[in-house]
Design an enzyme around this catalytic site. Structure first.
Site, PDB file in Angstrom:
ATOM      1  CB  SER A  32     -14.338  24.503 -29.454  1.00  0.00           C
ATOM      2  OG  SER A  32     -14.249  23.687 -30.608  1.00  0.00           O
TER       3      SER A  32
ATOM      4  CE  LYS B  32     -19.563  25.668 -27.712  1.00  0.00           C
ATOM      5  NZ  LYS B  32     -19.577  24.204 -27.816  1.00  0.00           N
TER       6      LYS B  32
ATOM      7  CG  HIS C 251     -41.789  21.285 -11.569  1.00  0.00           C
ATOM      8  ND1 HIS C 251     -41.856  19.972 -11.144  1.00  0.00           N
ATOM      9  CD2 HIS C 251     -42.573  22.003 -10.717  1.00  0.00           C
ATOM     10  CE1 HIS C 251     -42.671  19.888 -10.093  1.00  0.00           C
ATOM     11  NE2 HIS C 251     -43.108  21.117  -9.804  1.00  0.00           N
TER      12      HIS C 251
ATOM     13  CD  GLU D 142     -19.287  21.290 -19.542  1.00  0.00           C
ATOM     14  OE1 GLU D 142     -19.068  20.242 -20.174  1.00  0.00           O
ATOM     15  OE2 GLU D 142     -19.170  22.421 -20.056  1.00  0.00           O
TER      16      GLU D 142
ATOM     17  CD  GLN E 214      -2.515  -2.671   2.164  1.00  0.00           C
ATOM     18  OE1 GLN E 214      -1.782  -2.993   3.083  1.00  0.00           O
ATOM     19  NE2 GLN E 214      -2.368  -3.148   0.936  1.00  0.00           N
TER      20      GLN E 214
ATOM     21  CB  SER F 269      -0.922   0.005   1.222  1.00  0.00           C
ATOM     22  OG  SER F 269      -0.167  -0.087   2.419  1.00  0.00           O
TER      23      SER F 269
HETATM   24  N1  ARG Z   1      -0.669  -1.590   5.137  1.00  0.00           N
HETATM   25  C1  ARG Z   1      -1.607  -1.988   6.104  1.00  0.00           C
HETATM   26  C2  ARG Z   1      -2.900  -1.151   6.011  1.00  0.00           C
HETATM   27  O1  ARG Z   1      -2.886  -0.161   5.402  1.00  0.00           O
HETATM   28  C3  ARG Z   1      -1.037  -1.802   7.468  1.00  0.00           C
HETATM   29  C4  ARG Z   1      -1.600  -2.742   8.495  1.00  0.00           C
HETATM   30  C5  ARG Z   1      -1.208  -4.095   8.155  1.00  0.00           C
HETATM   31  N2  ARG Z   1      -1.520  -5.023   9.181  1.00  0.00           N
HETATM   32  C6  ARG Z   1      -1.528  -6.301   8.948  1.00  0.00           C
HETATM   33  N3  ARG Z   1      -1.825  -7.074   9.940  1.00  0.00           N
HETATM   34  N4  ARG Z   1      -1.323  -6.807   7.762  1.00  0.00           N
HETATM   35  O2  ARG Z   1      -3.934  -1.545   6.520  1.00  0.00           O
END
Ligand code: ARG
Length: 475
Positions: free
Chosen positions: A276, A282, A155, A289, A321, A22
């Site tokens: 445009s 335009k 409306h 938008e 995560q 992550s």
């Molecule tokens: N990268 C993990 C998260 O964002 C951290 C916690 C991970 N904990 C675990 N027991 N795998 O949730």
């Protein structure tokens, strides 16, 4: 090597390493992670779990890492799973054994919950500030609109004339409520999970209040299982973002309509319009938008997290995560939308003459003509029908009800006197709506003052928030 190397004979495969990581998302939380670790280490030392020397080395090492990330000179190892591992591994590389003691009495489960709550507080605060700026801009635009009157609609059909400032103030009130929702999200996040460890607490003599206080949290979460698995605070933040995005989207839709040739109520500044590539004439309201379009993403982020959390048994599951990407996206997207909207309303030109011109044939005084009869004794339902016939007669002739000759009024009801022309004047129609919250200029001025008081109070409340760890910009 993974942090759980001892139990394993083989490293994680390349595919699953990348799949499970992550870091690309949570490195945005590096300041929160470092603040959390410093608070934890200081508390461990105060409780005699680690030495003061080790805690000092940890603090210094972490601050140096933070400075490197701030400056953009920290090289993240893509093999690290997340920001917690990146920072801790680097700390241990730099200061050796003391770094390896940091994670005593802590799990990444309470660590990530802590970091995410700190981030939620920072994001909510940033959004509250942006919300207040937009309200300032809308209040200024309402003031600048003066006595401009536009056809109020139901409306999307002409209904009754209203002050343009009244219309803008309606949005100010929506954003005022959005501030309250953000504030609620801030408060929901303002509780420390640190010390819950993996799920059950720990056997070390941790002082949870102490680390909570050091991080600026208002309180400690009372249940360790709840502490590591609750993500309600992110749902609250994303809900607040979603409702505000929906409000921005409604205003954007009106801006798109108002800027069209058919309406022509406002002219957007060049800086907030695009051209445009093929049609030289335009001038498009692209940014309105785009705000309308980005609202879908923000709402999607909320729905994603609701669905992610819905089937999870206690306590931590890796599904969690998936909580940060949407929350960060919702907050960043909304923050941009608020700023762009502020620019748009601060620089548009209001075409009051055009607003007035389109009201020419809309029979916008019809309700007031019926009220005229009702105030002279005719039951309102009957008056409604009489005026309905007058509107029909006007429609057949292609004129507005105000253009019918007096004789026609007289023929429809004997109660009409020559002063009926007064009731047909659109400014008089606006001025007559004097109920509290109505569109009469004096009422709108009063309402504008109330909105300003609410804004001042909200801005003042920002100074009483518990401290936040601002989002870092270096990762
Ligand atoms: N990268 C993990 C998260 O964002 C951290 C916690 C991970 N904990 C675990 N027991 N795998 O949730």
């Amino acid at each position: 090597m993974a942090l759980w190397g001892g139990r394993f004979e083989e490293g994680v495969g390349e595919l699953t390493q990348r799949f499970g990581a992550s870091l690309p998302v949570d490195k945005a939380l590096y300041k929160q992670d470092i603040a959390g670790s410093i608070a934890h280490a200081s508390m461990l030392a105060a409780q005699g779990v680690i030495s003061q020397e080790d805690a000092a080395a940890i603090r210094e090492g972490l601050k140096a890492i933070e400075a490197d990330i701030d400056a953009g000179r920290f090289v993240f190892d893509i093999n690290d799973e997340d920001i917690h591992m990146s920072v801790e591994a680097e700390l241990t590389r730099r200061i050796g054994e003391a770094g390896a003691r940091l994670h005593t009495g802590r799990s990444r489960n309470d660590q990530v919950a802590t970091d995410t709550r700190l981030a939620a507080k920072a994001l909510a605060k940033e959004l509250m500030q942006a919300n207040a700026s937009l309200r300032h801009a809308l209040l200024d635009a309402a003031e600048a609109a003066g006595g401009a009157v536009l056809p109020g609609m139901t409306h999307l059909q002409h209904a009754q004339p209203v002050l343009f400032s009244h219309h803008l103030l309606a949005y100010v009130w929506m954003f005022t409520r959005d501030f309250t929702r953000l504030r609620a999200a801030f408060d929901a996040a303002d509780a420390s999970p640190l010390g819950a460890a993996a799920l059950a607490g720990t056997s070390y003599p941790l002082d949870r209040k102490m680390s909570a206080e050091a991080l600026g949290f208002a309180r400690v979460i009372p249940n360790s299982l709840d502490a590591v698995s609750d993500r309600d605070f992110l749902l609250d933040l994303e809900y607040a973002c979603s409702v505000m995005a929906v409000h921005l989207s409604r205003l954007s839709e009106e801006i798109v309509l108002w800027a069209s040739q058919e309406f022509g109520f406002i002219t957007l500044s060049d800086a907030f319009s695009t051209g445009s590539s093929i049609m030289p004439q335009k001038k498009n309201p692209d940014f309105a938008e785009l705000i309308r379009g980005k609202t879908g993403r923000v709402v999607g982020d909320l729905v994603q997290l609701l669905v992610t959390v819905k089937g999870l048994p206690l306590a931590y599951n890796k599904d969690l995560q998936e909580d940060k990407e949407g929350a960060l996206d919702a907050a960043h997207t909304l923050s941009q939308c608020l700023e762009v909207m502020r620019g748009m309303v601060s620089t548009w030109t209001v075409n009051a003459d055009r607003m007035r011109a389109v009201m020419g044939k809309g029979h916008l005084a019809a309700t007031d003509v019926a009220d005229y009869l009702a105030k002279r004794g005719m039951p309102f339902r009957e008056a409604h029908a009489v005026v309905g016939h007058l509107v029909l007669a006007a429609e057949k002739r292609g004129v507005d009800i105000s253009e019918l000759p007096f004789e026609e009024f007289k023929a429809a009801s004997d109660l009409f006197e020559p002063d009926i022309t007064g009731a047909l004047d659109l400014d008089a129609v606006v001025a007559a709506r004097t109920t509290e919250g109505g569109t009469a200029p004096a009422r709108v001025a009063e309402q504008r003052a109330q909105a300003e008081v609410a804004l001042k109070a909200d801005e003042a409340s920002l100074t009483y928030l518990t401290p936040v760890v601002e989002m870092g910009q270096g990762a």
